[in-house]
Design a protein around this motif. Structure first.
Motif, PDB file in Angstrom:
ATOM      1  N   ALA A  37       0.832  -1.202   0.000  1.00 42.99           N
ATOM      2  CA  ALA A  37       0.000   0.000   0.000  1.00 42.99           C
ATOM      3  C   ALA A  37       0.870   1.256   0.000  1.00 42.99           C
ATOM      4  N   THR A  38       1.948   1.246   0.773  1.00 39.95           N
ATOM      5  CA  THR A  38       2.847   2.397   0.808  1.00 39.95           C
ATOM      6  C   THR A  38       3.532   2.575  -0.536  1.00 39.95           C
ATOM      7  N   ALA A  39       3.992   1.481  -1.130  1.00 36.22           N
ATOM      8  CA  ALA A  39       4.647   1.556  -2.439  1.00 36.22           C
ATOM      9  C   ALA A  39       3.686   2.099  -3.491  1.00 36.22           C
ATOM     10  N   GLU A  40       2.438   1.652  -3.439  1.00 34.82           N
ATOM     11  CA  GLU A  40       1.435   2.131  -4.393  1.00 34.82           C
ATOM     12  C   GLU A  40       1.151   3.621  -4.181  1.00 34.82           C
ATOM     13  N   LEU A  41       1.023   4.025  -2.923  1.00 37.93           N
ATOM     14  CA  LEU A  41       0.774   5.430  -2.601  1.00 37.93           C
ATOM     15  C   LEU A  41       1.915   6.309  -3.109  1.00 37.93           C
ATOM     16  N   VAL A  42       3.144   5.931  -2.792  1.00 33.21           N
ATOM     17  CA  VAL A  42       4.305   6.717  -3.210  1.00 33.21           C
ATOM     18  C   VAL A  42       4.387   6.758  -4.734  1.00 33.21           C
ATOM     19  N   SER A  43       4.168   5.627  -5.375  1.00 33.79           N
ATOM     20  CA  SER A  43       4.232   5.558  -6.828  1.00 33.79           C
ATOM     21  C   SER A  43       3.207   6.474  -7.481  1.00 33.79           C
ATOM     22  N   SER A  44       1.982   6.480  -6.972  1.00 31.47           N
ATOM     23  CA  SER A  44       0.941   7.321  -7.576  1.00 31.47           C
ATOM     24  C   SER A  44       1.203   8.802  -7.333  1.00 31.47           C
ATOM     25  N   VAL A  45       1.687   9.144  -6.144  1.00 28.09           N
ATOM     26  CA  VAL A  45       1.979  10.555  -5.849  1.00 28.09           C
ATOM     27  C   VAL A  45       3.147  11.046  -6.696  1.00 28.09           C
ATOM     28  N   VAL A  46       4.217  10.264  -6.753  1.00 28.77           N
ATOM     29  CA  VAL A  46       5.389  10.656  -7.533  1.00 28.77           C
ATOM     30  C   VAL A  46       5.034  10.739  -9.020  1.00 28.77           C
ATOM     31  N   GLY A  47       4.225   9.812  -9.486  1.00 33.65           N
ATOM     32  CA  GLY A  47       3.822   9.808 -10.890  1.00 33.65           C
ATOM     33  C   GLY A  47       3.011  11.027 -11.283  1.00 33.65           C
ATOM     34  N   GLY A  48       2.397  11.695 -10.328  1.00 28.96           N
ATOM     35  CA  GLY A  48       1.603  12.880 -10.607  1.00 28.96           C
ATOM     36  C   GLY A  48       2.394  14.168 -10.663  1.00 28.96           C
ATOM     37  N   VAL A  49       3.679  14.113 -10.394  1.00 32.42           N
ATOM     38  CA  VAL A  49       4.513  15.310 -10.416  1.00 32.42           C
ATOM     39  C   VAL A  49       4.890  15.640 -11.863  1.00 32.42           C
ATOM     40  N   GLU A  50       4.771  16.924 -12.207  1.00 23.40           N
ATOM     41  CA  GLU A  50       5.126  17.348 -13.557  1.00 23.40           C
ATOM     42  C   GLU A  50       6.616  17.118 -13.782  1.00 23.40           C
ATOM     43  N   GLY A  51       6.922  16.470 -14.882  1.00 24.87           N
ATOM     44  CA  GLY A  51       8.313  16.165 -15.197  1.00 24.87           C
ATOM     45  C   GLY A  51       8.674  14.713 -14.946  1.00 24.87           C
ATOM     46  N   ILE A  52       7.827  14.002 -14.224  1.00 26.91           N
ATOM     47  CA  ILE A  52       8.059  12.570 -13.989  1.00 26.91           C
ATOM     48  C   ILE A  52       7.464  11.803 -15.165  1.00 26.91           C
ATOM     49  N   LEU A  53       8.283  10.997 -15.820  1.00 27.11           N
ATOM     50  CA  LEU A  53       7.832  10.258 -17.000  1.00 27.11           C
ATOM     51  C   LEU A  53       7.222   8.906 -16.641  1.00 27.11           C
ATOM     52  N   ALA A  54       7.837   8.198 -15.698  1.00 29.54           N
ATOM     53  CA  ALA A  54       7.343   6.878 -15.308  1.00 29.54           C
ATOM     54  C   ALA A  54       7.861   6.533 -13.915  1.00 29.54           C
ATOM     55  N   VAL A  55       7.082   5.720 -13.199  1.00 27.05           N
ATOM     56  CA  VAL A  55       7.461   5.270 -11.862  1.00 27.05           C
ATOM     57  C   VAL A  55       7.159   3.784 -11.769  1.00 27.05           C
ATOM     58  N   GLN A  56       8.117   3.026 -11.255  1.00 31.10           N
ATOM     59  CA  GLN A  56       7.929   1.598 -11.042  1.00 31.10           C
ATOM     60  C   GLN A  56       8.262   1.272  -9.598  1.00 31.10           C
ATOM     61  N   ALA A  57       7.266   0.813  -8.862  1.00 29.97           N
ATOM     62  CA  ALA A  57       7.479   0.413  -7.473  1.00 29.97           C
ATOM     63  C   ALA A  57       7.609  -1.104  -7.423  1.00 29.97           C
ATOM     64  N   ASN A  58       8.508  -1.591  -6.583  1.00 28.76           N
ATOM     65  CA  ASN A  58       8.675  -3.023  -6.390  1.00 28.76           C
ATOM     66  C   ASN A  58       8.642  -3.307  -4.890  1.00 28.76           C
ATOM     67  N   PRO A  59       7.450  -3.698  -4.368  1.00 22.74           N
ATOM     68  CA  PRO A  59       7.336  -3.959  -2.935  1.00 22.74           C
ATOM     69  C   PRO A  59       8.173  -5.154  -2.459  1.00 22.74           C
ATOM     70  N   VAL A  60       8.517  -6.053  -3.350  1.00 25.37           N
ATOM     71  CA  VAL A  60       9.313  -7.217  -2.961  1.00 25.37           C
ATOM     72  C   VAL A  60      10.716  -6.775  -2.534  1.00 25.37           C
ATOM     73  N   THR A  61      11.307  -5.854  -3.305  1.00 22.31           N
ATOM     74  CA  THR A  61      12.660  -5.383  -2.987  1.00 22.31           C
ATOM     75  C   THR A  61      12.651  -4.072  -2.210  1.00 22.31           C
ATOM     76  N   GLY A  62      11.480  -3.438  -2.109  1.00 27.48           N
ATOM     77  CA  GLY A  62      11.386  -2.154  -1.415  1.00 27.48           C
ATOM     78  C   GLY A  62      12.039  -1.038  -2.199  1.00 27.48           C
ATOM     79  N   SER A  63      11.905  -1.102  -3.534  1.00 26.27           N
ATOM     80  CA  SER A  63      12.559  -0.085  -4.351  1.00 26.27           C
ATOM     81  C   SER A  63      11.556   0.695  -5.194  1.00 26.27           C
ATOM     82  N   LEU A  64      11.998   1.857  -5.607  1.00 23.39           N
ATOM     83  CA  LEU A  64      11.199   2.742  -6.435  1.00 23.39           C
ATOM     84  C   LEU A  64      12.114   3.254  -7.544  1.00 23.39           C
TER      85      LEU A  64
END
Length: 167
Positions: A26-53
């Motif tokens: 849920a945290t990874a999804e939240l962070v991914s959606s918020v970051v993806g909404g920033v102007e200038g961000i092209l793509a965001v990939q969250a991986n909850p298994v590794t804890g990476s963004l």
């Protein structure tokens, strides 16, 4: 812990962060959606298994410094971002005045409401309340119909919460 402590790779146009809080789906999804909404961000990939963004950004619209500044500001609002490296008594407070650890009861409640066993129970309760609501109509029992309808709507809200990722 600052955002710069979480960066494992940073080249122009691409940055990868790792943090234990991102292992929560849920945290990874939240962070991914918020970051993806920033102007200038092209793509965001969250991986909850590794804890990476992994963040791809447009270097024409965002500089490294701007990206880091936005990340530091946003990290204060992410559940669990301040918890792994800072002891509880030294945690920074959010602008609302409550410490990050105050979110724990809410997280616990959300975990309970989205648990598979809870969802199965509430799905059955929804079916029973729907039948009771419909059976009360021809009998003229408005109170039973209203109460059963309220139970059904409450169950529907939990159902939507539990299955929000699929929607």
């Amino acid at each position: 812990m600052s955002v710069t402590d979480c960066i494992t790779s940073f080249v122009d146009g691409r940055v990868r962060l790792r943090h234990p809080a991102l292992k929560d789906g849920a945290t990874a999804e939240l962070v991914s959606s918020v970051v993806g909404g920033v102007e200038g961000i092209l793509a965001v990939q969250a991986n909850p298994v590794t804890g990476s963004l992994l963040i791809y950004y447009d270097t024409e619209k965002l500089s490294r410094e701007q990206l880091l500044e936005l990340a530091e500001q946003g990290a204060a609002f992410v559940p669990g971002m301040n918890e792994s490296a800072v002891p509880a008594e030294g945690r920074a407070e959010m602008p609302s005045g409550r410490a990050c650890k105050a979110c724990a009861p809410v997280d616990e409640l959300l975990g309970f409401l989205t648990r598979r066993s809870t969802t199965k129970f509430i799905d059955r309760a929804m079916l029973v309340s729907l039948i009771a609501s419909l059976a009360a109509l021809p009998l003229g029992s408005r109170a039973v119909h209203t109460a059963a309808g309220g139970v059904f709507v409450s169950g529907l809200l939990q159902h939507l919460l539990a299955h929000r990722k699929a929607l």
